[in-house]
Design a protein around this motif. Structure first.
Motif, short mmCIF file in Angstrom:
data_model
loop_
_atom_site.label_atom_id
_atom_site.label_comp_id
_atom_site.label_asym_id
_atom_site.label_seq_id
_atom_site.Cartn_x
_atom_site.Cartn_y
_atom_site.Cartn_z
N LEU A 287 -5.10 -1.20 -10.28
CA LEU A 287 -6.40 -1.98 -10.67
C LEU A 287 -7.59 -1.60 -9.42
O LEU A 287 -8.77 -1.29 -9.94
N MET A 288 -7.29 -1.32 -8.34
CA MET A 288 -8.19 -0.84 -7.51
C MET A 288 -8.77 0.58 -7.53
O MET A 288 -9.87 0.85 -7.45
N TYR A 289 -7.95 1.43 -8.06
CA TYR A 289 -8.19 2.83 -8.38
C TYR A 289 -9.08 2.72 -9.60
O TYR A 289 -10.14 3.48 -9.81
N THR A 290 -8.70 1.92 -10.51
CA THR A 290 -9.48 1.99 -11.86
C THR A 290 -10.81 1.35 -11.45
O THR A 290 -11.93 1.82 -12.12
N LEU A 291 -10.95 0.38 -10.70
CA LEU A 291 -12.34 -0.12 -10.40
C LEU A 291 -13.07 0.45 -9.44
O LEU A 291 -14.17 -0.02 -8.97
N HIS A 292 -12.52 1.53 -8.96
CA HIS A 292 -13.18 2.49 -7.97
C HIS A 292 -13.62 1.84 -6.84
O HIS A 292 -14.55 1.89 -6.18
N ALA A 293 -12.87 0.93 -6.23
CA ALA A 293 -12.74 0.03 -5.17
C ALA A 293 -13.10 0.81 -3.72
O ALA A 293 -12.16 1.77 -3.89
N LYS A 294 -13.70 0.21 -2.76
CA LYS A 294 -13.45 0.83 -1.44
C LYS A 294 -11.94 1.00 -1.06
O LYS A 294 -11.18 0.03 -1.07
N ASP A 295 -11.58 2.07 -0.45
CA ASP A 295 -10.10 2.38 -0.06
C ASP A 295 -9.47 1.28 0.48
O ASP A 295 -8.34 0.92 0.45
N TYR A 296 -10.20 0.65 1.60
CA TYR A 296 -9.56 -0.33 2.54
C TYR A 296 -9.37 -1.66 1.74
O TYR A 296 -8.78 -2.49 2.40
N LEU A 297 -10.02 -1.63 0.74
CA LEU A 297 -9.54 -2.96 0.01
C LEU A 297 -7.96 -3.01 -0.61
O LEU A 297 -7.60 -4.01 -0.96
N VAL A 298 -7.31 -2.01 -0.88
CA VAL A 298 -5.94 -1.98 -0.84
C VAL A 298 -5.06 -2.57 0.41
O VAL A 298 -3.75 -3.06 -0.07
N THR A 299 -5.64 -2.23 1.58
CA THR A 299 -4.70 -2.35 2.63
C THR A 299 -4.10 -3.55 2.76
O THR A 299 -2.90 -3.56 3.51
N PRO A 300 -4.55 -4.65 2.47
CA PRO A 300 -3.84 -6.07 2.88
C PRO A 300 -2.43 -6.23 2.17
O PRO A 300 -1.54 -6.85 2.90
N VAL A 301 -2.11 -5.30 1.08
CA VAL A 301 -0.73 -5.31 0.65
C VAL A 301 0.49 -4.44 1.58
O VAL A 301 1.56 -4.73 1.18
N TYR A 302 0.00 -3.74 2.23
CA TYR A 302 0.58 -2.77 3.00
C TYR A 302 1.68 -3.45 3.97
O TYR A 302 2.70 -2.96 4.02
N PRO A 303 1.25 -4.31 4.69
CA PRO A 303 2.13 -4.88 5.63
C PRO A 303 3.61 -5.25 5.06
O PRO A 303 4.55 -5.25 5.42
N ALA A 304 3.35 -6.02 3.98
CA ALA A 304 4.45 -6.48 3.26
C ALA A 304 5.40 -5.22 2.55
O ALA A 304 6.62 -5.23 2.60
N MET A 305 4.58 -4.19 2.06
CA MET A 305 5.48 -3.04 1.48
C MET A 305 5.98 -2.22 3.00
O MET A 305 7.15 -1.82 2.76
N LEU A 306 5.37 -2.23 4.16
CA LEU A 306 6.08 -1.66 5.31
C LEU A 306 7.41 -2.59 5.80
O LEU A 306 8.43 -2.02 5.90
N ALA A 307 7.32 -3.94 5.29
CA ALA A 307 8.47 -4.68 5.79
C ALA A 307 9.84 -4.35 4.83
O ALA A 307 10.90 -3.99 5.15
N ALA A 308 9.25 -4.20 3.62
CA ALA A 308 10.48 -3.79 2.34
C ALA A 308 10.66 -2.30 2.78
O ALA A 308 11.96 -2.15 2.50
N GLY A 309 10.08 -1.49 3.13
CA GLY A 309 10.49 -0.16 3.32
C GLY A 309 11.33 0.20 4.83
O GLY A 309 12.10 0.75 4.61
N ALA A 310 11.09 -0.74 5.66
CA ALA A 310 12.05 -0.82 6.95
C ALA A 310 13.27 -1.39 6.41
O ALA A 310 14.41 -0.82 7.15
N VAL A 311 13.43 -2.27 5.74
CA VAL A 311 14.83 -2.60 5.18
C VAL A 311 15.45 -1.70 4.43
O VAL A 311 16.55 -1.54 4.58
N ALA A 312 14.55 -0.95 3.36
CA ALA A 312 15.10 -0.07 2.62
C ALA A 312 15.83 1.17 3.48
O ALA A 312 16.90 1.69 3.26
N ALA A 313 15.10 1.65 4.49
CA ALA A 313 15.37 2.65 5.56
C ALA A 313 16.74 2.15 6.23
O ALA A 313 17.55 2.96 6.37
N GLU A 314 16.64 0.71 6.78
CA GLU A 314 18.06 0.48 7.12
C GLU A 314 19.17 0.37 6.39
O GLU A 314 20.36 0.68 6.83
N ARG A 315 19.05 0.24 5.10
CA ARG A 315 20.18 0.08 4.09
C ARG A 315 20.48 1.60 3.72
O ARG A 315 21.74 2.11 3.54
N TRP A 316 19.46 2.44 3.40
CA TRP A 316 19.73 3.80 2.84
C TRP A 316 20.28 4.94 4.10
O TRP A 316 21.02 5.75 3.72
#
Length: 509
Positions: A287-316
Motif C-alpha cells: 500500500l505504501m509503495y503504491t501510494l508513493h508514500a515517504k519511505d519513513y511512513l513504513v517504519t512503525p511496523v518494523y519493530p514487530a517484524m524484528l521481534a518475529a525475526g529474532a524468534v525465527a532466528a532462535e528457532r531456525w
C-alpha cells in the motif's frame, strides 16, 4: 491484564538486558538532545502548542498537546522538547522485547530483538527529534502486542485496550489508519476473521472512534484541510528496488534480514495463529509503495517484524554453531550502526559531521528532494533560525515606534514564522503572521499590509505589489539550507488589505 504486567510477567530476568539497552538509548539521546538547533518542523509544533485545539491542517492534536505540557513544565529548550521522543525510543525497545517473548521467544530471541531495535537508525532518529513520528513505534508495537495477547489468551476484553491504543495513535498521526486497513486484510485472509463477529472487537472499534471523533469533527468543520494538503503533496516516486533499499537503510541494512525472516516466519506452521500479522505487513508495504508514500511512513511496523525475526532466528539456528552465527551477525550489525550513528544522532559537531559525511560518501546517496547543502536536509533544517530572527530584530527595532506598531513580520512558510515566534519575544519582536498550514487559521493578527517585513520572498513579486521594497538583510548561515536563505525585505504599502483578503493567501502545500 495491567499494562505493566506485559513487561514483568514470565521470567523477568530475560528483560534485564533489554531494560539496560532501553536506558542506554535514552541516555544517548538525552546527551545529544541539545545539539545543532531547532528543526523547522519543531518550531512549527511549538507554535501549534500555543494554539491548543482539536485539530490542525497537517496533524492530529496529540503532538501539540504533549508539546504544550512540556512547554509548561520543562520549558522550550532543545533538551526539554526532545525528552519524550527519547522516552518513546526507549519504550519501543522494551515493547519489542516483550513482543518477542509473547511470540514464543526465549532469552536469546528477546535480547536479539531488543538489540536490533536499539541500533535501528530510524528508531534513534525519531527519538532525537520532536515530530509526528516520535510515538509511532511504541504505539504501533503496543497495538501489535495486544493483538498477540488477544490471540494467545482468547481474552476478548483486550479489544477495549487495543481500541484505546489505536485511538491514541490516530490522534498522534493518521497513518495508522492505513495499517489498520492492512490488518483488516490480514484478518480476512486468516483465522482472525472470527473476531469480526465478537462484540468486544466492536467495543474496541467504538472506543477508537470515540477518541478520534473530536478530531474528525474538527476536520469536517474546516472542510478537511488534511485531505486538501495531501492533494498538494508531491509523491516520492521510487522504483521497487529503490523503495526496498530505502527501507533496508532505515532499519539497518543488516537488520533487514530479520525483518524478512519475521515476515516469512508468520507463514510457517508454528505461527499459523498469527498469520494475519504477516499478511498485514505485506499489505501495508504494498500500500505504501503504491501510494508513493515517504519511505519513513513504513517504519512503525518494523519493530514487530524484528521481534518475529529474532524468534525465527532462535528457532531456525538452534544448534551451537547456529547460535554463534546469529550472535556474530548481530555484532556486525551493531558495528555498522555505530559507524553510521552520526547520520541519525548528532554525536559529532557539525563541522566534524560534514567531514565525516564527505569521507563516507554519503552525500552521493542523499535521497531528500530538497537537499542542497553539505549536510543532509534533516540536519541543515536545524540551522539559521535564530540568526534570521536576530537580523529581523535589528531592523525592526530600529524603525520609528509608530511604524513598528503597524509592521507585520510575515513568514513565507511555517518554519520562518515559527522561528520568529520562538526567538522573537526575547528580541522584542511581535508574533509572526503566515498563511502556510495551520498558521493561516491564526489570521493576520490585525495587520493590514501597510508595512510588512517578509522572510524568504521573491524581490520581483514584492515590487509588483508594494509601493516600496527595502532590503532588510541577506544572512548566509553556514550549514543552513540554501533554498531557505533568501533575502529578507521590508514591503511598504502592500496593494491588498491582509485583514480583508487573508483567505486568498492560504497555501496547504
Amino acid at each position: 491484564m495491567p499494562f505493566t504486567a506485559l513487561l514483568t510477567k514470565d521470567r523477568p530476568l530475560r528483560f534485564k538486558l533489554p531494560a539496560l539497552l532501553a536506558a542506554l538509548v535514552f541516555v544517548l539521546l538525552v546527551c545529544f538532545a541539545g545539539r545543532y538547533g531547532f528543526h523547522a518542523d519543531e518550531l512549527y509544533f511549538l507554535a501549534c502548542a500555543e494554539h491548543p485545539t482539536w485539530g490542525y491542517v497537517d496533524l492530529p492534536p496529540l503532538l501539540p498537546w504533549l508539546t504544550w505540557i512540556v512547554m509548561h513544565t520543562l520549558g522550550t529548550s532543545l533538551t526539554a522538547i526532545h525528552l519524550y521522543p527519547a522516552l518513546a525510543a526507549a519504550a519501543t525497545v522494551l515493547l519489542v522485547a516483550r513482543l518477542a517473548s509473547e511470540l514464543g521467544g526465549q532469552r536469546r530471541a528477546v535480547i536479539t530483538a531488543a538489540v536490533l531495535t536499539a541500533i535501528s537508525p530510524v528508531a534513534l532518529a525519531f527519538g532525537h527529534v520532536l515530530s509526528t513520528n516520535a510515538l509511532d513505534m511504541p504505539l504501533w508495537t503496543g497495538a501489535v502486542l495486544l493483538l498477540v495477547r488477544i490471540e494467545k489468551t482468547s481474552n476478548p476484553r483486550l479489544w477495549l485496550a487495543f481500541g484505546t491504543v489505536a485511538g491514541v495513535a490516530l490522534m498522534h498521526k493518521y497513518s495508522l489508519a492505513f495499517y489498520l486497513a492492512a490488518l483488516a486484510v490480514g484478518s480476512l485472509l486468516s483465522t482472525w476473521r472470527r473476531w469480526l463477529l465478537n462484540r468486544w472487537f466492536w467495543g474496541g472499534i467504538a472506543i477508537a472512534f470515540a477518541i478520534t471523533l473530536p478530531n474528525v469533527l474538527w476536520q469536517a468543520h474546516h472542510r478537511f484541510p488534511f485531505v486538501e494538503l495531501q492533494h498538494h503533496h508531491r509523491n516520492v516516486i521510487l522504483r521497487l528496488l529503490q523503495f526496498i533499499y530505502a527501507q533496508a537503510l532505515l532499519v539497518n541494512i543488516l537488520s533487514s534480514a530479520f525483518v524478512i525472516a519475521g515476515a516469512v516466519f508468520f507463514f510457517t506452521p508454528p505461527m499459523k495463529r498469527f498469520r494475519a500479522l504477516g499478511w498485514a505487513f505485506i499489505a501495508y508495504l504494498l500500500l505504501m509503495y503504491t501510494l508513493h508514500a515517504k519511505d519513513y511512513l513504513v517504519t512503525p511496523v518494523y519493530p514487530a517484524m524484528l521481534a518475529a525475526g529474532a524468534v525465527a532466528a532462535e528457532r531456525w539456528f538452534a544448534n551451537t554453531w547456529g547460535r554463534r552465527l546469529v550472535a556474530a551477525y548481530v555484532i556486525v550489525a551493531c558495528a555498522l550502526s555505530v559507524l553510521m550513528l552520526p547520520t541519525f544522532v548528532p554525536v559529532l559537531s557539525i563541522d566534524a559531521f560534514a567531514r565525516y559525511y564527505q569521507v563516507m560518501l554519503l552525500h552521493r546517496t542523499e535521497s531528500e528532494e530538497n537537499a542542497y547543502s553539505a549536510v543532509p536536509d534533516y540536519y541543515s533544517s536545524c540551522f539559521g533560525w535564530k540568526e534570521r530572527a536576530e537580523a529581523v530584530s535589528r531592523y525592526y527595532n530600529a524603525l520609528a515606534p509608530e511604524e513598528r506598531q503597524k509592521t507585520a513580520i510575515y513568514g513565507s512558510f511555517y518554519g520562518q514564522a515559527g522561528a520568529i515566534d520562538h526567538f522573537g519575544p526575547a528580541l522584542g519582536l511581535p508574533k509572526a503572521i503566515c498563511s502556510h498550514h495551520s498558521y493561516w487559521y491564526w489570521g493576520s493578527r490585525g495587520y493590514t499590509g501597510e508595512s510588512v517585513i517578509v522572510l524568504d520572498s521573491d524581490l520581483e513579486s514584492l515590487r509588483r505589489h508594494c509601493a516600496s521594497v527595502t532590503l532588510v538583510a541577506d544572512p548566509k548561515i553556514q550549514w543552513a539550507r540554501p533554498d531557505w536563505e533568501r533575502p529578507i525585505y521590508h514591503c511598504r504599502k502592500f496593494d491588498r488589505d491582509l485583514t480583508k483578503e487573508w483567505d486568498a493567501y492560504r497555501h496547504f502545500d
